[in-house]
Design an enzyme around this catalytic site. Structure first.
Site, PDB file in Angstrom:
ATOM      1  CE  LYS A  71      -5.539  -1.374   1.988  1.00  0.00           C
ATOM      2  NZ  LYS A  71      -4.240  -2.061   1.984  1.00  0.00           N
TER       3      LYS A  71
ATOM      4  CB  THR B 293      -0.922   0.011   1.233  1.00  0.00           C
ATOM      5  OG1 THR B 293      -1.796  -1.120   1.171  1.00  0.00           O
ATOM      6  CG2 THR B 293      -1.766   1.278   1.267  1.00  0.00           C
TER       7      THR B 293
ATOM      8  CE  LYS C  26       1.575   2.510   4.330  1.00  0.00           C
ATOM      9  NZ  LYS C  26       2.017   1.291   3.607  1.00  0.00           N
TER      10      LYS C  26
END
Length: 291
Positions: free
Chosen positions: A172, A97, A240
């Site tokens: 995502k 990711t 994050k």
């Protein structure tokens, strides 16, 4: 069966690579911590390499699952990166990711080398990786996706080609934004039920069959009620991911007020020492009623 290089044998990458090995693919693995690669090979077979380039030099397919943009850049375009060793016509699948920006950058870099690239972040957590039931959202050309889908089907329950380079990563981000909001709502509902002196098992039974039902409720309600968080997707990683979404929002002009607020709530959890706890530990910042 394909000759595959797998870069990043961690919590997610290790189980994914294991599914490929069990299926009969020929794997060479690389991990920044060499002992993890050695341990994986001892358990599942194959070979380990001393650098991403060494792992990729004879591979038809290179798959990565590392930590962040800098890690991905290093293992692809760095001095010993995989791209320099990959052959024209080979396939690169990234399950990290990361930002949509680096996904698009890698696609451009790879195109000049004749390498097909798919940005393919995953959802489903460690359990999904171990059970081969991940959900994978993909960006890249149709040709690259078709080639990658055959491989990813070994460890995924759902694979969707969303669009061009970077589309997998932005999807995502949508996933993480949605989860953040759901977990905050779930945290507040749980504390509200506790303050009302309700039987939490009965509350779950009643509301999980209706419109409030979610994966988070089904899988985290009980552990949240017990203040158990030493498992699952870490708060550090969620921050994050939310940071990536907030940065992308500044680029595409969208607004994410709830995501920004929940990100700050997670900062409080980190400050209290809960950075490695599961994301459901969001509830820990809401004090239990003393009434």
């Amino acid at each position: 069966m394909a000759k595959i290089a797998f870069i990043g044998i961690g919590v997610m990458g290790g189980p994914i690579a294991a599914h490929l090995a069990r299926t009969g693919h020929d794997l060479t693995v690389y991990n920044r911590t060499k002992s993890k690669a050695e341990k994986w090979v001892a358990e599942y077979g194959g070979a380990f390499a001393g650098s991403p380039a060494d792992a990729a030099k004879e591979a038809q397919i290179v798959i990565s699952c590392v930590g962040n943009d800098d890690d991905l850049s290093a293992i692809t375009m760095g001095r010993d990166g995989a791209f320099g060793a990959m052959q024209s016509g080979s396939l690169f699948i990234d399950h990290t990711t990361v930002s949509a920006q680096i996904a698009r950058q890698l696609s451009v870099e790879a195109q000049g080398r004749g390498i097909h690239v798919v940005d393919a972040p995953v959802s489903g957590g460690q359990a999904g990786a171990e059970n081969g039931k991940l959900s994978i959202m993909c960006g890249g050309s149709k040709e690259a996706f078709v080639a990658a889908e055959i491989i990813m089907a070994v460890y995924a329950a759902r694979i969707v080609h969303v669009g061009g380079p970077g589309a997998g990563q932005t999807t995502k981000m949508c996933n993480q934004v949605a989860i953040a909001g759901v977990l905050e709502g779930l945290s507040e509902a749980l504390r509200f039920a506790q303050a009302s002196k309700l039987d939490l098992d009965k509350v779950y039974e009643a509301i999980s069959g209706g419109a409030a039902q979610s994966w988070q409720m089904d899988n985290r309600w009980t552990t949240m009620a017990k203040d158990e968080f030493d498992f699952g997707f870490a708060v550090d990683w969620m921050r994050k991911d939310l940071g990536l979404a907030l940065a992308e929002a500044r680029t595409n002009g969208s607004t994410l007020p709830v995501a920004a607020l929940v990100d700050q709530f997670y900062a409080e959890v980190q400050a209290a020492g809960g950075g490695r706890n599961d994301t459901s530990s969001l509830v820990s910042r809401i004090a239990k009623s003393r009434v």
